[in-house]
Every structure is written in C-alpha cells, then in structure tokens.
Design an enzyme around this catalytic site. Structure first.
Site, PDB file in Angstrom:
ATOM      1  N   GLY B  40     -42.031  20.183 -14.524  1.00 33.90           N
ATOM      2  CA  GLY B  40     -42.399  20.018 -12.566  1.00 33.90           C
ATOM      3  C   GLY B  40     -43.077  18.420 -12.734  1.00 33.90           C
ATOM      4  N   HIS B  41     -43.761  18.640 -13.933  1.00 33.82           N
ATOM      5  CA  HIS B  41     -44.144  17.233 -14.083  1.00 33.82           C
ATOM      6  C   HIS B  41     -42.825  16.630 -14.652  1.00 33.82           C
ATOM      7  CE1 HIS B  41     -48.319  19.578 -13.644  1.00 33.82           C
ATOM      8  NE2 HIS B  41     -48.796  18.250 -12.939  1.00 33.82           N
ATOM      9  N   GLN B 157     -49.154  17.843   1.153  1.00 30.44           N
ATOM     10  CA  GLN B 157     -49.657  16.804   0.554  1.00 30.44           C
ATOM     11  C   GLN B 157     -48.128  15.115   0.170  1.00 30.44           C
ATOM     12  OE1 GLN B 157     -52.053  16.784  -3.608  1.00 30.44           O
ATOM     13  NE2 GLN B 157     -49.879  15.951  -4.143  1.00 30.44           N
ATOM     14  N   SER B 189     -46.543  25.608 -11.441  1.00 25.70           N
ATOM     15  CA  SER B 189     -47.366  25.215 -11.059  1.00 25.70           C
ATOM     16  C   SER B 189     -48.182  25.513 -12.468  1.00 25.70           C
ATOM     17  CB  SER B 189     -47.932  26.216  -9.720  1.00 25.70           C
ATOM     18  OG  SER B 189     -49.494  26.078 -10.084  1.00 25.70           O
TER      19      SER B 189
END
Lengths: 286, 286
Positions: B40-41, B157, B189
């Site tokens: 994901g990053h 967020q 995650s």
C-alpha cells in the site's frame, strides 16, 4: 511623492505577487496588523524595509481573536488612511482580505499553543491566542515571507508566535520590534483612540508604574510584593481595575520572583471599557 | 541493483537536501508514513515518482496520535526492511527523525480540525486526529513539497488533512491514493501483522460486507438500515465488536441516508485487540 501601495484582497493574487519577487531572488518580509496604523506599526515597516527587499503589510481585523464581549465591531477601521501611511513609508504591498477570504464556509482548523497562552492576557481573554496563532499561521503560509515582524507591546503574543513557528517548523524568522511610546510614555496602541481626554491623562501611569516597579525589583524587592504594590498604584492613579502585573521569564513566560535570567514585567489594566497593556524589561538583580 | 535510499534524521539536513533539489528546479513529493511498509505504501511511492522529480518518504511512529490504551509501543518498527523497500522502489530520501527532533522540550502547539474529526474513528480514538494533523502540518512545513500523498484506506484522515491544508493555506497539493488489497480483499495495513491465523481468516469479511452493503444501498436500501445489518454480519463473521459502519458524503463526511452525491461507506471493527478499518465508494442510487 511616494508610490502608492498596491492592495490585494485574494490569496491567489498575493501569492502571484510574492512569486514574482521570489523569481527575481528578492527577500520578503511580512508585517501582520489589524490596521488603524500608528507609529508603532510604522517602526515595524521601517525595520522590515531595512532587512528585506520587499515588504508586505496585512490588515485584517481577525474576528476569531475577539471574545463575545470584546471590541470586534467597534475596532477602528480606516483602510484609506492606513494605505496612505504604508505608501509614504515605502511598503510594497498591502494584503487586506475580507473575512470570507480568510475563513470560507466549512473552515474548521485551529492552531493552539498550550502553556504560554494560559496566564496573563490569556486568563482575561479565553480563546484570544488561539485566534491569533490560527490567523498568523495562515498569513505566514499565504505570504511565505523570510521574516515576519511583530511589536513587543503584545509581548505574550510575540512569545506565543515564536513558540508556534518553532513547533510547527514554519520556515519564517520571527522578529520582535521594540515598543514605540508617546512622549509621556504611553505605549502606542490602536485602542488608545477609545480613551477620553480624562482617561488619556491617566493612561501614562501604566508605563510609569512598570518602570518604577522594574527598578524596585532590580534593587532586590521580590517581584510578587512589587507587583501587588504596582496594582494598588494603578488603581490609585485612576485605573478601574488591573488584570495583572506580573514578572515572567522573557521566553518561557515562567513566573519570576527574583530575576536571574532575562525577564519581563507585564501588565494589563482597564480605563473604562478600554483595556491597556504594556511591558518593560527586567534587569536581573545584582 | 537499485541505489540505496539516503536517510536523514534532522530537519536541518532534510531541508538542505530539499533546497539542493529546489535550486535545480526539481519538483518534490512527500509520502508520510509510520513505517512497517507494505505494498500500500509502495503504491504511494510509485504514484509520487510518476508525479514529482524527487520523492521523500518519512517514517515516524508519531506518539501524539496514539491514545493511552493504544498500540504505540508495540507498533511494528523495522527501519532496515523499510529502507530496503524504499531503495528498491527508487525513493530518493528517507526522513526518519527521533521523537526529540519532532517534539523537543517545550513543544506546546497543536493543530486541530473540528467537525470532520468528531465521528467515525474520532469517536473511538479521542485526540487521535489532533496528533495526525499536528505531525502532518510539521512534516509538510519541514519538507515543503509540491505534493503529499496519503492512502484512502485512512479515508477520514485524508479528509481531515485536506481540510487542514486548505484552512491553513499550506502550499501543498494533497493526493489521495486508492486502497491496495490482498487477493481475498483485506486492505493492506501494518496492523494486519497483529492478526493470528484464525483472525486473518475472518478479516476479509470486512471488505466483503462493505461491498455487499454498498450494493444494497446503491439498490435503494436506506443506509442506516443497511449499515446496521452490516454490523450484525461482521459480528456473525467473528469480529469481537464493530466501532461503526457508516455512510458519509465523500468530502464533508456528513451522514448520508440515500446517497445523491459522491459518498463513502466506512467501517471499523475489532478482531481481538486489533482494530481494522476499511472503506468503499458508494454509487449514488439510480
């Protein structure tokens, strides 16, 4: 005759102007004000002109730093006179936004400094410094100047802004500029315009009392005792009430009894509905 | 073999590196992370590399966004592995400060967004978003990138950060990047590492339930009814508890019953001590 200062009201225009300067390698200073300019503000402009190639002054009577019972609606607004003074001084740009440009619908963010904001003026004006830090952060990020100049008359405000700029890593140097006074010692303030002739005659007692109190503390009198005496002196001189007279460390604003580090003597007192503030340096006792 | 990513730990060094790029006219992207990097990053890094000339990733497990009972101390820390992944991806700089570099003694400032932070994850994690907005404001002002990229997995967020950047006039474009999922649908995650094999088998029910619920709402079922049913489904699937399943407008996060504007279905549920969040787009009903 001096060139007339340009006025912009939109952040996009402001940024366009600053970008044009930046592209030429020019340094930029910001002098944030609420208008009703006097020689105190002009000393900020003069110092800004000495340090930077281009100077932006902002005029914005910031609603969120006024409390419900405070003087937001009657705060003096005189943009034409202010613009004339800025023109004469050689200021390059005046940013004078409307409230909706600064706080559009849906605005929901607050910048808050704990600790430093809690005593002194923070005690009498809950939420005031949150309004100040929020608008100053915005102005700094709108203009992105190299330096921003603030008067030492609002000494606690200056300390709070330094803290915020350091804590949030805002890439701006904060410069404090010394207080400009009338011949009788009264610190220049836009709020002095509220004073009646009688109140104006009493007002210089604030500075006079601070000077005498600072001398007493320098001579060894404990600050708490000297400050209590100063509050009595102010009431005797004709002030309705005294919000505070306090000795604090210059940067941390921590309470001081016998100053050993750079310190400040600060006061706020009321003449009718007008609240005056002032401060002087405290010389550490020998 | 790819070049090894440079690591800086001090803001001054970080700024020196970015200034050097700026002087060459290069565009800069920031990807703020708490480390324990996953695909994901990496999709954020990849998108950053497509948009900007130079990419800075930050790794900082930000103490002020964790509540007292939360997982700050056990949050996975694996900087060597993270640096290797960033190197392989072609990231140019890793900023990995210590806590004392971000929050030195005397730190006292908080950036806070009202409204958007109050429901959803804000209800279960009081103060969490204040910690997020404060550290993200700092990182943005430390790096001063052109763009900053955030994953849509932390959808609230992202909305809160967009609001803050707009409200404070931070001169950075915020880019949201789509969620990366495992083959069975589980959103990637760092906290998935906490899951036991048994919990890991249950976890994909979160995404599955969100998809089915979004379909039901698109077919005309009122959101409140569909979300209540979804919460029951999650508990039946093996989740210990459900913090929320809610339909909200995409930008304002205002509650939605029948979506007419772009909206989002968001959920948080617990497997043992691990709290998982996820969200999907809601297609307005025909």
């Amino acid at each position: 005759m001096s060139h007339e200062v340009d006025v912009v009201r939109a952040v996009a225009d402001l940024r366009g102007r600053v970008r044009y300067w930046r592209d030429q390698g020019l340094g930029v200073a910001l002098v944030p004000t609420m208008g009703a300019l006097h020689r105190g503000h002009m000393s900020l402009i003069a110092q800004a002109l000495e340090t930077a190639d281009r100077v932006v002054a902002s005029i914005f009577v910031n609603p969120i730093q006024f409390g419900p019972g405070e003087d937001f609606s009657r705060y003096p607004r005189q943009e034409a006179e202010d613009a004339a003074m800025l023109s004469k001084a050689g200021c390059h740009l005046l940013f004078a936004p409307q409230v909706a440009e600064m706080y559009p619908d849906g605005f929901a963010t607050q910048v808050r400094v704990a600790g430093l904001t809690e005593g002194l003026c923070g005690a009498a004006r809950p939420g005031h410094f949150d309004g100040v830090t929020t608008v100053v952060a915005k102005l700094m990020l709108q203009v992105q100047p190299d330096i921003a100049l603030f008067g030492e008359k609002d000494y606690q405000q200056l300390a709070v802004i330094r803290r915020m700029v350091c804590d949030l890593d805002i890439p701006v140097s904060v410069v404090g500029v010394g207080i400009v006074r009338e011949e009788d010692g009264l610190a220049l303030s836009s709020r002095n315009a509220y004073l009646s002739a009688e109140q104006r005659a009493i007002a210089p007692a604030l500075y006079r009392t601070l000077c005498a109190t600072a001398e007493a503390i320098a001579a060894g009198r404990p600050a708490s005792e000297a400050c209590a005496a100063a509050a009595r002196t102010l009431v005797e001189a004709g002030f309705e009430s005294v919000d505070y007279v306090e000795a604090r460390e210059a940067d941390s604003l921590a309470p001081v009894e016998i100053p050993v580090r750079p310190s400040r003597l600060l006061a706020a007192a009321r003449l009718g509905t007008t609240r005056l503030i002032d401060n002087v340096a405290l010389i550490p006792a020998a």
